[in-house]
Scaffold this motif. Structure first.
Motif, PDB file in Angstrom:
ATOM      1  N   GLU A  27      49.283  33.070  36.872  1.00 36.31           N
ATOM      2  CA  GLU A  27      48.427  32.789  35.542  1.00 36.31           C
ATOM      3  C   GLU A  27      47.398  34.057  35.151  1.00 36.31           C
ATOM      4  O   GLU A  27      47.514  34.442  33.988  1.00 36.31           O
ATOM      5  N   LEU A  28      47.148  35.037  36.048  1.00 36.29           N
ATOM      6  CA  LEU A  28      46.620  36.152  35.680  1.00 36.29           C
ATOM      7  C   LEU A  28      47.391  37.063  35.113  1.00 36.29           C
ATOM      8  O   LEU A  28      47.042  38.028  34.020  1.00 36.29           O
ATOM      9  N   GLU A  29      48.656  37.231  35.331  1.00 43.25           N
ATOM     10  CA  GLU A  29      49.476  38.017  34.791  1.00 43.25           C
ATOM     11  C   GLU A  29      50.027  37.731  33.316  1.00 43.25           C
ATOM     12  O   GLU A  29      49.770  38.612  32.558  1.00 43.25           O
ATOM     13  N   ILE A  30      49.672  36.335  33.021  1.00 40.46           N
ATOM     14  CA  ILE A  30      50.003  36.110  31.795  1.00 40.46           C
ATOM     15  C   ILE A  30      48.661  36.582  30.876  1.00 40.46           C
ATOM     16  O   ILE A  30      48.797  37.090  29.787  1.00 40.46           O
ATOM     17  N   LYS A  31      47.666  36.145  31.692  1.00 46.79           N
ATOM     18  CA  LYS A  31      46.293  36.590  30.869  1.00 46.79           C
ATOM     19  C   LYS A  31      46.090  38.015  30.785  1.00 46.79           C
ATOM     20  O   LYS A  31      45.785  38.510  29.520  1.00 46.79           O
ATOM     21  N   PHE A  32      46.330  38.745  31.753  1.00 47.29           N
ATOM     22  CA  PHE A  32      46.324  40.413  31.644  1.00 47.29           C
ATOM     23  C   PHE A  32      47.358  40.966  30.452  1.00 47.29           C
ATOM     24  O   PHE A  32      47.214  41.934  30.059  1.00 47.29           O
ATOM     25  N   ALA A  33      48.461  40.246  30.451  1.00 46.12           N
ATOM     26  CA  ALA A  33      49.523  40.908  29.741  1.00 46.12           C
ATOM     27  C   ALA A  33      48.808  40.995  28.023  1.00 46.12           C
ATOM     28  O   ALA A  33      49.515  41.495  27.278  1.00 46.12           O
ATOM     29  N   THR A  34      47.816  40.251  27.739  1.00 45.41           N
ATOM     30  CA  THR A  34      47.089  40.535  26.307  1.00 45.41           C
ATOM     31  C   THR A  34      46.737  41.822  26.272  1.00 45.41           C
ATOM     32  O   THR A  34      46.475  42.272  25.038  1.00 45.41           O
ATOM     33  N   TYR A  35      46.340  42.488  27.455  1.00 46.71           N
ATOM     34  CA  TYR A  35      45.790  43.987  27.314  1.00 46.71           C
ATOM     35  C   TYR A  35      46.478  44.729  27.783  1.00 46.71           C
ATOM     36  O   TYR A  35      46.155  46.128  27.517  1.00 46.71           O
ATOM     37  N   ILE A  36      47.426  44.555  28.875  1.00 52.07           N
ATOM     38  CA  ILE A  36      48.275  45.688  29.304  1.00 52.07           C
ATOM     39  C   ILE A  36      49.437  45.199  29.449  1.00 52.07           C
ATOM     40  O   ILE A  36      50.005  44.137  29.322  1.00 52.07           O
ATOM     41  N   ILE A  37      50.564  46.209  29.567  1.00 51.22           N
ATOM     42  CA  ILE A  37      51.928  46.026  29.647  1.00 51.22           C
ATOM     43  C   ILE A  37      52.525  45.730  31.005  1.00 51.22           C
ATOM     44  O   ILE A  37      52.156  46.256  31.792  1.00 51.22           O
ATOM     45  N   ASP A  38      53.300  44.548  31.069  1.00 49.73           N
ATOM     46  CA  ASP A  38      53.962  44.046  32.298  1.00 49.73           C
ATOM     47  C   ASP A  38      53.101  44.126  33.443  1.00 49.73           C
ATOM     48  O   ASP A  38      53.103  44.816  34.562  1.00 49.73           O
ATOM     49  N   LEU A  46      40.862  47.218  37.043  1.00 44.38           N
ATOM     50  CA  LEU A  46      41.048  45.887  36.866  1.00 44.38           C
ATOM     51  C   LEU A  46      41.017  45.314  38.281  1.00 44.38           C
ATOM     52  O   LEU A  46      40.909  43.965  38.366  1.00 44.38           O
ATOM     53  N   THR A  47      41.233  45.748  39.354  1.00 39.85           N
ATOM     54  CA  THR A  47      40.996  45.403  40.662  1.00 39.85           C
ATOM     55  C   THR A  47      39.829  45.115  41.213  1.00 39.85           C
ATOM     56  O   THR A  47      38.751  46.232  41.124  1.00 39.85           O
ATOM     57  N   VAL A  48      39.666  44.142  41.979  1.00 34.77           N
ATOM     58  CA  VAL A  48      38.350  43.449  42.597  1.00 34.77           C
ATOM     59  C   VAL A  48      38.494  43.270  44.172  1.00 34.77           C
ATOM     60  O   VAL A  48      39.621  42.586  44.378  1.00 34.77           O
ATOM     61  N   GLU A  49      37.490  43.588  44.724  1.00 32.27           N
ATOM     62  CA  GLU A  49      37.639  43.071  46.149  1.00 32.27           C
ATOM     63  C   GLU A  49      36.614  42.342  46.527  1.00 32.27           C
ATOM     64  O   GLU A  49      35.409  42.451  46.139  1.00 32.27           O
ATOM     65  N   GLU A  50      36.865  41.216  47.603  1.00 34.25           N
ATOM     66  CA  GLU A  50      35.956  40.284  48.060  1.00 34.25           C
ATOM     67  C   GLU A  50      35.205  39.495  46.923  1.00 34.25           C
ATOM     68  O   GLU A  50      33.918  39.659  46.692  1.00 34.25           O
ATOM     69  N   ALA A  51      35.777  39.265  45.881  1.00 30.07           N
ATOM     70  CA  ALA A  51      35.277  38.603  44.887  1.00 30.07           C
ATOM     71  C   ALA A  51      35.065  37.160  45.351  1.00 30.07           C
ATOM     72  O   ALA A  51      35.819  36.548  45.599  1.00 30.07           O
ATOM     73  N   THR A  52      33.927  36.572  44.998  1.00 29.51           N
ATOM     74  CA  THR A  52      33.458  34.965  45.386  1.00 29.51           C
ATOM     75  C   THR A  52      33.870  34.290  44.219  1.00 29.51           C
ATOM     76  O   THR A  52      33.240  34.135  43.111  1.00 29.51           O
ATOM     77  N   VAL A  53      34.487  33.086  44.851  1.00 29.14           N
ATOM     78  CA  VAL A  53      34.836  31.958  43.776  1.00 29.14           C
ATOM     79  C   VAL A  53      33.198  31.198  43.723  1.00 29.14           C
ATOM     80  O   VAL A  53      32.857  31.057  44.928  1.00 29.14           O
ATOM     81  N   ASP A  54      32.769  30.858  42.675  1.00 31.18           N
ATOM     82  CA  ASP A  54      31.820  30.190  42.361  1.00 31.18           C
ATOM     83  C   ASP A  54      31.863  28.720  42.843  1.00 31.18           C
ATOM     84  O   ASP A  54      32.873  28.250  43.046  1.00 31.18           O
ATOM     85  N   PRO A  55      30.576  28.122  43.071  1.00 28.92           N
ATOM     86  CA  PRO A  55      30.577  26.416  43.240  1.00 28.92           C
ATOM     87  C   PRO A  55      31.400  25.892  42.403  1.00 28.92           C
ATOM     88  O   PRO A  55      31.806  24.795  42.562  1.00 28.92           O
ATOM     89  N   ALA A  56      31.680  26.298  40.930  1.00 30.35           N
ATOM     90  CA  ALA A  56      32.423  25.704  40.288  1.00 30.35           C
ATOM     91  C   ALA A  56      33.786  25.695  40.240  1.00 30.35           C
ATOM     92  O   ALA A  56      34.674  25.301  39.433  1.00 30.35           O
ATOM     93  N   GLY A  57      33.989  26.730  41.199  1.00 35.06           N
ATOM     94  CA  GLY A  57      35.758  27.115  41.231  1.00 35.06           C
ATOM     95  C   GLY A  57      35.969  28.160  40.449  1.00 35.06           C
ATOM     96  O   GLY A  57      37.384  28.152  40.138  1.00 35.06           O
ATOM     97  N   ARG A  58      35.038  28.895  39.840  1.00 36.28           N
ATOM     98  CA  ARG A  58      35.513  29.876  38.930  1.00 36.28           C
ATOM     99  C   ARG A  58      35.347  31.382  39.495  1.00 36.28           C
ATOM    100  O   ARG A  58      34.458  31.593  40.417  1.00 36.28           O
ATOM    101  N   LEU A  59      36.135  32.239  39.109  1.00 35.59           N
ATOM    102  CA  LEU A  59      36.369  33.753  39.695  1.00 35.59           C
ATOM    103  C   LEU A  59      36.042  34.803  38.370  1.00 35.59           C
ATOM    104  O   LEU A  59      36.637  34.951  37.470  1.00 35.59           O
ATOM    105  N   PRO A  60      34.954  35.501  38.752  1.00 39.28           N
ATOM    106  CA  PRO A  60      34.711  36.558  37.687  1.00 39.28           C
ATOM    107  C   PRO A  60      35.618  37.779  37.844  1.00 39.28           C
ATOM    108  O   PRO A  60      35.806  38.349  38.798  1.00 39.28           O
ATOM    109  N   LEU A  61      36.385  38.321  36.615  1.00 35.59           N
ATOM    110  CA  LEU A  61      37.055  39.475  36.851  1.00 35.59           C
ATOM    111  C   LEU A  61      37.039  40.149  35.460  1.00 35.59           C
ATOM    112  O   LEU A  61      36.649  39.786  34.402  1.00 35.59           O
TER     113      LEU A  61
END
Length: 223
Positions: free
Chosen positions: A97-108, A63-78
């Motif tokens: 915010e990401l910890e809350i979203k990832f909590a749907t799939y993984i524990i803590d 689930l880790t990403v490096e050098e991910a680019t925020v697109d012109p609309a301000g969104r990040l692909p993960l």
């Protein structure tokens, strides 16, 4: 011919007319857009479009990403989450915010977000000779930004120089008088990465400039 003369009369009467803008101008404009030399960056950097970030999820390298680019609309692909909103948020805010979203799939989930590189770009558009997106290093000034765009055109309304900036997730704007800045009467406001500068246009001058480009002889007939 009569229509042309009426047009010229209208132009003479309306030269200098400006669009009635609700944006602050004069001294109040500098409460939104600070003068050059004043520190204007927020204490906690807010992620912007075209920034690159690292997102690390502890013990989950898939689930880790490096050098991910925020697109012109301000969104990040993960991974798993798809495209998430990132622009206008501090790294700490995005982590939570990401910890809350990832909590749907993984524990803590334990997420770390770091900004790898910052996009140092501004947009200059409107009545300038070379509108576009320009790179800056650190802060610039309004005069410097307009010089990058090869200065306002001859139909620009120099009293209608707008600067728009995102502050705390909200877009704010101010209006400046370029002639007063050039004369040293008003301070040259600081421009930072992400700002959008729009140079207004004298609509009357633009509509009738063709008449002034034509030769002036033979306008009057002799009887």
């Amino acid at each position: 011919m009569m229509r042309k003369m009426m047009a010229l009369t209208l132009f003479a009467a309306c030269t200098g007319c400006a669009v009635n803008s609700p944006l602050p101008k004069g001294p109040s404009a500098y409460s939104t857009i600070a003068p050059e030399g004043v520190a204007v960056r927020p204490a906690s950097y807010l992620i912007g479009p075209l920034d690159t970030v690292n997102v690390s999820v502890f013990q989950h390298p898939e689930l880790t990403v490096e050098e991910a680019t925020v697109d012109p609309a301000g969104r990040l692909p993960l991974p798993l989450l798809g495209s998430v909103s990132a622009a206008g948020k501090s790294p700490d805010q995005l982590e939570s915010e990401l910890e809350i979203k990832f909590a749907t799939y993984i524990i803590d989930p334990n997420v770390t977000v770091s900004v790898n590189s910052i996009s140092q770009r501004i947009i200059v558009e409107g009545a300038v000779n070379q509108p576009g997106v320009f790179d800056i290093r650190g802060n610039a000034s309004l005069l410097e930004a307009l010089a990058m765009a090869e200065s306002p055109t001859n139909v620009a309304d120099l009293d209608e120089i707008f600067v728009f900036r995102e502050v705390g997730g909200q877009v704010q704007g101010a209006r400046f008088d370029l002639q007063r800045i050039r004369a040293g009467i008003d301070a040259d406001p600081a421009i930072i990465a992400g700002d959008r500068i729009v140079v207004g246009i004298n609509e009357v001058a633009s509509a009738y400039q063709e008449y002034f480009a034509a030769p002036i002889f033979n306008i009057f007939r002799i009887f």
